[in-house]
Design an enzyme around this catalytic site. Structure first.
Site, mmCIF file in Angstrom:
data_model
loop_
_atom_site.group_PDB
_atom_site.id
_atom_site.type_symbol
_atom_site.label_atom_id
_atom_site.label_comp_id
_atom_site.label_asym_id
_atom_site.label_seq_id
_atom_site.Cartn_x
_atom_site.Cartn_y
_atom_site.Cartn_z
ATOM 1 N N CYS A 30 77.360 14.547 19.274
ATOM 2 C CA CYS A 30 76.416 15.520 19.857
ATOM 3 C C CYS A 30 77.034 16.895 20.131
ATOM 4 O O CYS A 30 76.316 17.866 20.344
ATOM 5 C CB CYS A 30 75.829 14.950 21.135
ATOM 6 S SG CYS A 30 74.988 13.398 20.855
ATOM 7 N N HIS B 228 72.979 20.586 25.420
ATOM 8 C CA HIS B 228 72.626 19.490 24.516
ATOM 9 C C HIS B 228 71.455 18.715 25.141
ATOM 10 O O HIS B 228 71.432 18.479 26.346
ATOM 11 C CB HIS B 228 73.840 18.578 24.312
ATOM 12 C CG HIS B 228 73.503 17.285 23.647
ATOM 13 N ND1 HIS B 228 72.779 17.243 22.470
ATOM 14 C CD2 HIS B 228 73.753 15.996 23.991
ATOM 15 C CE1 HIS B 228 72.619 15.976 22.120
ATOM 16 N NE2 HIS B 228 73.187 15.202 23.023
ATOM 17 N N ASN C 292 66.811 13.071 21.608
ATOM 18 C CA ASN C 292 68.198 13.492 21.393
ATOM 19 C C ASN C 292 68.475 13.511 19.885
ATOM 20 O O ASN C 292 68.537 12.457 19.257
ATOM 21 C CB ASN C 292 69.117 12.503 22.118
ATOM 22 C CG ASN C 292 70.587 12.841 21.968
ATOM 23 O OD1 ASN C 292 70.963 13.683 21.160
ATOM 24 N ND2 ASN C 292 71.420 12.164 22.729
HETATM 25 O O1 UT7 Z 1 73.964 12.487 23.523
HETATM 26 C C1 UT7 Z 1 75.166 11.910 23.928
HETATM 27 C C2 UT7 Z 1 75.208 11.685 25.332
HETATM 28 N N1 UT7 Z 1 74.181 10.775 25.726
HETATM 29 C C3 UT7 Z 1 73.798 10.779 26.958
HETATM 30 O O2 UT7 Z 1 74.265 11.583 27.706
HETATM 31 C C4 UT7 Z 1 72.817 9.735 27.389
HETATM 32 C C5 UT7 Z 1 73.242 9.242 28.739
HETATM 33 N N2 UT7 Z 1 72.482 8.180 29.303
HETATM 34 C C6 UT7 Z 1 71.184 8.208 29.654
HETATM 35 O O3 UT7 Z 1 70.451 9.103 29.298
HETATM 36 C C7 UT7 Z 1 70.699 7.148 30.591
HETATM 37 O O4 UT7 Z 1 71.806 6.428 31.084
HETATM 38 C C8 UT7 Z 1 69.706 6.148 29.953
HETATM 39 C C9 UT7 Z 1 68.367 6.807 29.724
HETATM 40 C C10 UT7 Z 1 70.254 5.612 28.657
HETATM 41 C C11 UT7 Z 1 69.468 4.970 30.894
HETATM 42 O O5 UT7 Z 1 69.058 5.433 32.181
HETATM 43 P P1 UT7 Z 1 69.787 4.909 33.500
HETATM 44 O O6 UT7 Z 1 69.079 5.485 34.632
HETATM 45 O O7 UT7 Z 1 71.247 5.203 33.373
HETATM 46 O O8 UT7 Z 1 69.504 3.364 33.457
HETATM 47 P P2 UT7 Z 1 70.512 2.159 33.342
HETATM 48 O O9 UT7 Z 1 71.244 2.156 32.042
HETATM 49 O O10 UT7 Z 1 71.316 2.051 34.602
HETATM 50 O O11 UT7 Z 1 69.498 0.944 33.335
HETATM 51 C C12 UT7 Z 1 68.592 0.701 34.412
HETATM 52 C C13 UT7 Z 1 67.619 -0.380 33.976
HETATM 53 C C14 UT7 Z 1 68.295 -1.583 33.327
HETATM 54 O O12 UT7 Z 1 67.612 -2.754 33.725
HETATM 55 P P3 UT7 Z 1 68.217 -3.707 34.883
HETATM 56 O O13 UT7 Z 1 69.573 -4.125 34.374
HETATM 57 O O14 UT7 Z 1 68.280 -2.840 36.095
HETATM 58 O O15 UT7 Z 1 67.227 -4.799 34.958
HETATM 59 C C15 UT7 Z 1 68.057 -1.346 31.857
HETATM 60 O O16 UT7 Z 1 68.035 -2.546 31.107
HETATM 61 O O17 UT7 Z 1 66.714 0.146 33.003
HETATM 62 C C16 UT7 Z 1 66.667 -0.749 31.900
HETATM 63 N N3 UT7 Z 1 66.308 -0.006 30.682
HETATM 64 C C17 UT7 Z 1 65.040 0.150 30.270
HETATM 65 N N4 UT7 Z 1 63.863 -0.262 30.809
HETATM 66 C C18 UT7 Z 1 62.749 0.066 30.147
HETATM 67 C C19 UT7 Z 1 67.143 0.615 29.812
HETATM 68 N N5 UT7 Z 1 66.417 1.176 28.822
HETATM 69 C C20 UT7 Z 1 65.108 0.895 29.091
HETATM 70 C C21 UT7 Z 1 63.895 1.192 28.439
HETATM 71 N N6 UT7 Z 1 62.754 0.768 29.014
HETATM 72 N N7 UT7 Z 1 63.843 1.907 27.293
#
Ligand code: UT7
Length: 329
Positions: free
Chosen positions: A115, A254, A284
């Site tokens: 990225c 980004h 993204n």
């Molecule tokens: O471009 C390169 C750099 N990339 C980034 O900077 C991306 C960085 N990361 C993110 O944007 C975020 O971390 C995400 C959008 C990927 C995830 O958001 P988060 O607030 O960090 O959530 P998390 O990974 O802590 O997950 C929280 C919950 C989990 O469920 P449990 O374990 O709490 O039951 C995930 O399984 O959200 C769940 N989850 C989803 N739920 C519904 C993860 N993806 C989804 C989804 N729909 N698509």
């Protein structure tokens, strides 16, 4: 006379297939509400089966060339940043794009900085031009990220989109119309935060330890490291150039997640008018995200010649970088 690098033109290409969040609800345990709330993303665009990354890149490049006033034959060097090249190792996507543009007997190569690709491209173009090695450089961030996505992994597949952005960087003697500063960096100790194991012999060992051969990400860890790194990187480049955030016309980070963009923008005291946000439309698009966002403000008539732009990116590797430049288009 000292040579400076000028970003002369910007352009993008967006594939035609628009994919709404609701499409993912059909096959995954996810919802439009979750995706909007946690990422800001509402839609993204996916390339067709027949379109490769080079096809997306070439469309953006044609418009960038037209807007620069140069012909393909004026280009001395083509560099492409991508994490989704047409071919795994060779030929490079830059060679394919050069051929499609009719550019022959000129150097062309790809870089792999995920990225942060567009910032790394600017850094290379600036160095090549200031050392007088080349005069007109075509840089392209092009991605068919959909080709490396695991559509059973809700934690990654809803986040990304396809697209391309291109710019012509040319030599100038006018410092006030140039790329003032670019900073790039990396820390490979975080290599397992984002990665795409693929079917090569070299990666067989890695694949045994992976759940799939597609893009994988430690989302939350990447999020936290990204916010911290982006903020300190911007602070450093502003300080080094003795520029305050109020002097910046546009801050183009980004486009990975609206929550990351908001956290970084607020911490650095940028106003909503300064911060360019396109993640809600395109998701993204990795190396294409910054040039696509820059093209959006160009096409909407907001971006004017001489405007001071601050760019900032963070991605797989991990890599990051920032750039300060006056738009020269
Ligand atoms: O471009 C390169 C750099 N990339 C980034 O900077 C991306 C960085 N990361 C993110 O944007 C975020 O971390 C995400 C959008 C990927 C995830 O958001 P988060 O607030 O960090 O959530 P998390 O990974 O802590 O997950 C929280 C919950 C989990 O469920 P449990 O374990 O709490 O039951 C995930 O399984 O959200 C769940 N989850 C989803 N739920 C519904 C993860 N993806 C989804 C989804 N729909 N698509």
């Amino acid at each position: 006379m000292k040579k400076y690098a000028c970003l002369k033109s910007i352009a993008s290409y967006i594939p035609t297939r628009c994919v709404k969040n609701s499409e993912f609800e059909k096959s995954l345990d996810t919802s439009d509400e979750w995706i909007r709330k946690r990422t800001g993303i509402q839609t993204r665009y996916f390339a067709s089966k027949e379109q490769n990354t080079s096809d997306l890149g070439v469309e953006a490049a044609k418009v960038a060339l037209e807007r620069s006033g140069f012909q393909a034959s004026d280009i001395d060097l083509v560099i492409v940043a991508t994490l989704s090249p047409d071919y795994l190792n060779m030929p490079s996507t830059a060679c394919l794009i050069s051929a499609k543009l009719g550019i022959r007997n000129k150097p062309a190569f790809d870089i792999s900085t995920a990225c942060s690709g567009f910032i790394y491209l600017l850094s290379l173009a600036k160095a090549f031009i200031e050392s007088d090695a080349y005069k007109n450089i075509l840089i392209i961030g092009a991605e068919k990220v959909s080709s490396v996505l695991d559509f059973t992994d809700r934690g990654t597949c809803v986040l990304f989109g396809d697209g391309a952005g291109a710019a012509v960087i040319t030599s100038t003697t006018d410092k006030n119309n140039s790329i003032l500063d670019v900073h790039i960096s990396a820390d490979g100790s975080y290599h397992d935060f984002l990665f795409t194991p693929r079917a090569t012999r070299q990666s067989e060992f890695m694949q045994e330890n992976c759940i799939s051969q597609y893009l994988q990400m430690k989302g939350n860890e990447t999020f936290k490291l990204g916010v911290k790194t982006l903020i300190s990187d911007v602070e450093e480049i502003l300080q080094r150039n003795n520029i305050s955030s109020t002097q910046v016309d546009f801050f183009i980070p980004h486009q990975a997640n609206l929550r990351i963009i908001s956290a970084v923008g607020e911490q650095l005291n940028f106003t909503s008018e300064q911060v360019v946000i396109t993640v809600q439309k395109y998701g993204n698009t990795s190396a294409a995200s910054i040039p696509m966002a820059m093209n959006d403000i160009y096409e909407s008539g907001k971006l004017k010649n001489g405007d001071l732009i601050l760019l900032d990116a963070f991605g797989g590797g991990v890599t990051w970088g920032s750039a300060l430049l006056h738009f020269g288009g």
